[in-house]
Design a protein around this motif. Structure first.
Motif, PDB file in Angstrom:
ATOM      1  N   GLN A 163      -1.966   1.847  11.858  1.00  0.00           N
ATOM      2  CA  GLN A 163      -2.862   2.082  10.737  1.00  0.00           C
ATOM      3  C   GLN A 163      -2.106   2.700   9.574  1.00  0.00           C
ATOM      4  O   GLN A 163      -1.059   3.327   9.749  1.00  0.00           O
ATOM      5  CB  GLN A 163      -4.031   2.978  11.125  1.00  0.00           C
ATOM      6  CG  GLN A 163      -3.647   4.415  11.437  1.00  0.00           C
ATOM      7  CD  GLN A 163      -4.860   5.272  11.739  1.00  0.00           C
ATOM      8  OE1 GLN A 163      -5.910   4.783  12.130  1.00  0.00           O
ATOM      9  NE2 GLN A 163      -4.733   6.583  11.554  1.00  0.00           N
ATOM     10  N   ILE A 164      -2.655   2.488   8.384  1.00  0.00           N
ATOM     11  CA  ILE A 164      -2.115   3.081   7.159  1.00  0.00           C
ATOM     12  C   ILE A 164      -3.277   3.746   6.441  1.00  0.00           C
ATOM     13  O   ILE A 164      -4.346   3.141   6.287  1.00  0.00           O
ATOM     14  CB  ILE A 164      -1.474   2.007   6.257  1.00  0.00           C
ATOM     15  CG1 ILE A 164      -0.267   1.393   6.951  1.00  0.00           C
ATOM     16  CG2 ILE A 164      -1.082   2.591   4.909  1.00  0.00           C
ATOM     17  CD1 ILE A 164       0.269   0.162   6.251  1.00  0.00           C
ATOM     18  N   ILE A 165      -3.093   4.972   6.022  1.00  0.00           N
ATOM     19  CA  ILE A 165      -4.093   5.668   5.212  1.00  0.00           C
ATOM     20  C   ILE A 165      -3.517   5.824   3.817  1.00  0.00           C
ATOM     21  O   ILE A 165      -2.435   6.389   3.632  1.00  0.00           O
ATOM     22  CB  ILE A 165      -4.467   7.029   5.819  1.00  0.00           C
ATOM     23  CG1 ILE A 165      -5.139   6.824   7.179  1.00  0.00           C
ATOM     24  CG2 ILE A 165      -5.393   7.800   4.888  1.00  0.00           C
ATOM     25  CD1 ILE A 165      -5.525   8.095   7.898  1.00  0.00           C
ATOM     26  N   THR A 166      -4.218   5.284   2.839  1.00  0.00           N
ATOM     27  CA  THR A 166      -3.703   5.260   1.474  1.00  0.00           C
ATOM     28  C   THR A 166      -4.770   5.687   0.488  1.00  0.00           C
ATOM     29  O   THR A 166      -5.974   5.516   0.733  1.00  0.00           O
ATOM     30  CB  THR A 166      -3.196   3.837   1.125  1.00  0.00           C
ATOM     31  OG1 THR A 166      -2.633   3.833  -0.195  1.00  0.00           O
ATOM     32  CG2 THR A 166      -4.330   2.819   1.172  1.00  0.00           C
ATOM     33  N   TYR A 167      -4.331   6.285  -0.616  1.00  0.00           N
ATOM     34  CA  TYR A 167      -5.245   6.727  -1.669  1.00  0.00           C
ATOM     35  C   TYR A 167      -5.710   5.497  -2.444  1.00  0.00           C
ATOM     36  O   TYR A 167      -4.954   4.905  -3.203  1.00  0.00           O
ATOM     37  CB  TYR A 167      -4.544   7.709  -2.602  1.00  0.00           C
ATOM     38  CG  TYR A 167      -5.428   8.259  -3.698  1.00  0.00           C
ATOM     39  CD1 TYR A 167      -6.373   9.234  -3.424  1.00  0.00           C
ATOM     40  CD2 TYR A 167      -5.306   7.797  -5.007  1.00  0.00           C
ATOM     41  CE1 TYR A 167      -7.188   9.742  -4.427  1.00  0.00           C
ATOM     42  CE2 TYR A 167      -6.119   8.295  -6.015  1.00  0.00           C
ATOM     43  CZ  TYR A 167      -7.051   9.269  -5.710  1.00  0.00           C
ATOM     44  OH  TYR A 167      -7.867   9.761  -6.723  1.00  0.00           O
ATOM     45  N   TYR A 169      -9.944   7.685  -0.074  1.00  0.00           N
ATOM     46  CA  TYR A 169      -8.873   7.039   0.679  1.00  0.00           C
ATOM     47  C   TYR A 169      -9.445   5.871   1.474  1.00  0.00           C
ATOM     48  O   TYR A 169     -10.667   5.734   1.621  1.00  0.00           O
ATOM     49  CB  TYR A 169      -8.207   8.037   1.649  1.00  0.00           C
ATOM     50  CG  TYR A 169      -7.384   9.094   0.972  1.00  0.00           C
ATOM     51  CD1 TYR A 169      -6.001   8.996   0.913  1.00  0.00           C
ATOM     52  CD2 TYR A 169      -7.989  10.198   0.384  1.00  0.00           C
ATOM     53  CE1 TYR A 169      -5.231   9.970   0.291  1.00  0.00           C
ATOM     54  CE2 TYR A 169      -7.237  11.186  -0.241  1.00  0.00           C
ATOM     55  CZ  TYR A 169      -5.856  11.066  -0.289  1.00  0.00           C
ATOM     56  OH  TYR A 169      -5.106  12.024  -0.913  1.00  0.00           O
ATOM     57  N   LEU A 219       0.844  -1.184   0.000  1.00  0.00           N
ATOM     58  CA  LEU A 219       0.000   0.000   0.000  1.00  0.00           C
ATOM     59  C   LEU A 219       0.885   1.240   0.000  1.00  0.00           C
ATOM     60  O   LEU A 219       1.888   1.295   0.715  1.00  0.00           O
ATOM     61  CB  LEU A 219      -0.916   0.021   1.236  1.00  0.00           C
ATOM     62  CG  LEU A 219      -1.899  -1.140   1.369  1.00  0.00           C
ATOM     63  CD1 LEU A 219      -2.613  -1.067   2.713  1.00  0.00           C
ATOM     64  CD2 LEU A 219      -2.905  -1.148   0.232  1.00  0.00           C
ATOM     65  N   ARG A 220       0.498   2.220  -0.805  1.00  0.00           N
ATOM     66  CA  ARG A 220       1.283   3.466  -0.850  1.00  0.00           C
ATOM     67  C   ARG A 220       0.845   4.390   0.277  1.00  0.00           C
ATOM     68  O   ARG A 220      -0.328   4.728   0.401  1.00  0.00           O
ATOM     69  CB  ARG A 220       1.109   4.161  -2.199  1.00  0.00           C
ATOM     70  CG  ARG A 220       1.825   5.516  -2.261  1.00  0.00           C
ATOM     71  CD  ARG A 220       1.619   6.187  -3.603  1.00  0.00           C
ATOM     72  NE  ARG A 220       2.421   5.578  -4.632  1.00  0.00           N
ATOM     73  CZ  ARG A 220       3.724   5.828  -4.830  1.00  0.00           C
ATOM     74  NH1 ARG A 220       4.350   6.679  -4.045  1.00  0.00           N
ATOM     75  NH2 ARG A 220       4.374   5.253  -5.804  1.00  0.00           N
ATOM     76  N   GLU A 221       1.790   4.799   1.109  1.00  0.00           N
ATOM     77  CA  GLU A 221       1.539   5.802   2.142  1.00  0.00           C
ATOM     78  C   GLU A 221       2.525   6.934   1.926  1.00  0.00           C
ATOM     79  O   GLU A 221       3.726   6.769   2.099  1.00  0.00           O
ATOM     80  CB  GLU A 221       1.684   5.208   3.539  1.00  0.00           C
ATOM     81  CG  GLU A 221       1.248   6.170   4.630  1.00  0.00           C
ATOM     82  CD  GLU A 221       1.244   5.527   6.007  1.00  0.00           C
ATOM     83  OE1 GLU A 221       0.330   5.815   6.786  1.00  0.00           O
ATOM     84  OE2 GLU A 221       2.158   4.732   6.289  1.00  0.00           O
ATOM     85  N   GLU A 222       1.971   8.090   1.526  1.00  0.00           N
ATOM     86  CA  GLU A 222       2.789   9.226   1.114  1.00  0.00           C
ATOM     87  C   GLU A 222       3.686   8.784  -0.054  1.00  0.00           C
ATOM     88  O   GLU A 222       3.193   8.400  -1.097  1.00  0.00           O
ATOM     89  CB  GLU A 222       3.572   9.776   2.306  1.00  0.00           C
ATOM     90  CG  GLU A 222       2.657  10.358   3.386  1.00  0.00           C
ATOM     91  CD  GLU A 222       3.401  10.933   4.556  1.00  0.00           C
ATOM     92  OE1 GLU A 222       4.639  10.772   4.627  1.00  0.00           O
ATOM     93  OE2 GLU A 222       2.741  11.572   5.393  1.00  0.00           O
ATOM     94  N   ARG A 229      -8.581   3.649   5.269  1.00  0.00           N
ATOM     95  CA  ARG A 229      -7.778   3.438   6.463  1.00  0.00           C
ATOM     96  C   ARG A 229      -7.659   1.935   6.677  1.00  0.00           C
ATOM     97  O   ARG A 229      -8.675   1.234   6.807  1.00  0.00           O
ATOM     98  CB  ARG A 229      -8.445   4.072   7.679  1.00  0.00           C
ATOM     99  CG  ARG A 229      -7.609   3.970   8.970  1.00  0.00           C
ATOM    100  CD  ARG A 229      -8.453   4.140  10.240  1.00  0.00           C
ATOM    101  NE  ARG A 229      -9.495   5.129  10.092  1.00  0.00           N
ATOM    102  CZ  ARG A 229      -9.376   6.433  10.302  1.00  0.00           C
ATOM    103  NH1 ARG A 229      -8.200   6.916  10.673  1.00  0.00           N
ATOM    104  NH2 ARG A 229     -10.410   7.256  10.152  1.00  0.00           N
TER     105      ARG A 229
END
Length: 244
Positions: A171-175, A162, A139-142, A164
C-alpha cells in the motif's frame, strides 16, 4: 481536445504540431513561443490540453502553471530532467523529455484522454499503442515519487486529505484527494463505489447491491448513491452477481 503548444524553439513547435495533426482526437487551437502570449491565450480561449516547455525567456513554464487559477490538462515538454518532482506536484499529466518520439507522445496523450489511443497514421490495424498493463501514475510518498502500475491497484481509500492506494504488492499512503485520482483513472477500468472507495473492476470476485468483494479477501461497502452505476459497470465486466 483543443491543444495549445508553448515552446520557444520553432522546431519543437513544428514537431508537436505534426504529431497533433496525426491524432484524430486532437485539434491544434494555437501555438505560442513564450509564456506571456500563452497566458493571454488561456484567458480568452478554451484550451483542453497544454503542451508546455519549461525553460523559456521571461516566464518559465513552471511559473506559468503556478499563476493559473484554472489549468487545462498539461503535458510538459522539456530537455531537462531536473523539474520532474516539482512538475508532478503541479498535477501535470506527463513529463516528456526531448527529443520526443511519436510513440511516447501518444502514451502521454492517452493519459490526458483517460483512454487508450489508436492512430491510423501510426497503426493501420487500429491496435492499442499503449496497453493498460503498461499504464502507470506517480504518487508522492514522503519525499519520493513512487511509480504505481494501474494493473496492480486493487482499491483506493479516502483518508480525508490523504488516500490509501492498496496494490497487489502492498500500500501507498499519499497526500491527495480521492476525487482527483478518480479523474485520473480510466473509467472502463475503475469505478467509485462509495464516497470513500474506488475499486479496480478487474479485481472484483463477487458482489451484492451492498458489498463488493475483491482479490486478497477484501470486502468493501457499496454506497447507496453509487449502487446503480456500480452494478451496471460490474455487469459490463461479466461478473456474476450474488443473491445476498
Amino acid at each position: 481536445m483543443k491543444c495549445l503548444v508553448v515552446d520557444d524553439e520553432p522546431l519543437a513547435i513544428q514537431l508537436l504540431q505534426n504529431y497533433i495533426q496525426r491524432v484524430d482526437s486532437l485539434v491544434l487551437a494555437r501555438s505560442c513561443n513564450n509564456a506571456v502570449e500563452a497566458l493571454a491565450c488561456l484567458q480568452h480561449r478554451q484550451i483542453d490540453l497544454l503542451f508546455l516547455d519549461i525553460q523559456m525567456p521571461k516566464i518559465t513554464g513552471i511559473e506559468l502553471l503556478k499563476s493559473l487559477s484554472y489549468k487545462p490538462k498539461v503535458i510538459l515538454t522539456t530537455a531537462y530532467r531536473d523539474y520532474a518532482v516539482e512538475a508532478f506536484d503541479l498535477d501535470v499529466v506527463d513529463y516528456l523529455l526531448k527529443p520526443i518520439s511519436f510513440e511516447r507522445f501518444l502514451r502521454a496523450v492517452s493519459k490526458a484522454l483517460g483512454s487508450q489511443l489508436s492512430s491510423p497514421a501510426a497503426d493501420p490495424d487500429h491496435q492499442l499503442l499503449h496497453s493498460f498493463n503498461e499504464s502507470y501514475i506517480y504518487l508522492r510518498e514522503e519525499k519520493e515519487m513512487v511509480k504505481v502500475l494501474l494493473k496492480d491497484i486493487i482499491y483506493i481509500e479516502s483518508l480525508r486529505d490523504y488516500v490509501r492506494v492498496k496494490t497487489m504488492q502492498g500500500q501507498i499512503i499519499t497526500y491527495n484527494k480521492i476525487g482527483y485520482l478518480e479523474k485520473k483513472l480510466p473509467e472502463h477500468k475503475f469505478i467509485r463505489v462509495h464516497r470513500s472507495y474506488i475499486i479496480a473492476l478487474e479485481k472484483v470476485t463477487t458482489f451484492t447491491p451492498a458489498l463488493v468483494k475483491l482479490e486478497n479477501a477484501i470486502s468493501l461497502p457499496i454506497g447507496r448513491n453509487y449502487k446503480n452505476a456500480t452494478v451496471k459497470a460490474l455487469n459490463r465486466f461479466n461478473i456474476l452477481q450474488s443473491n445476498g
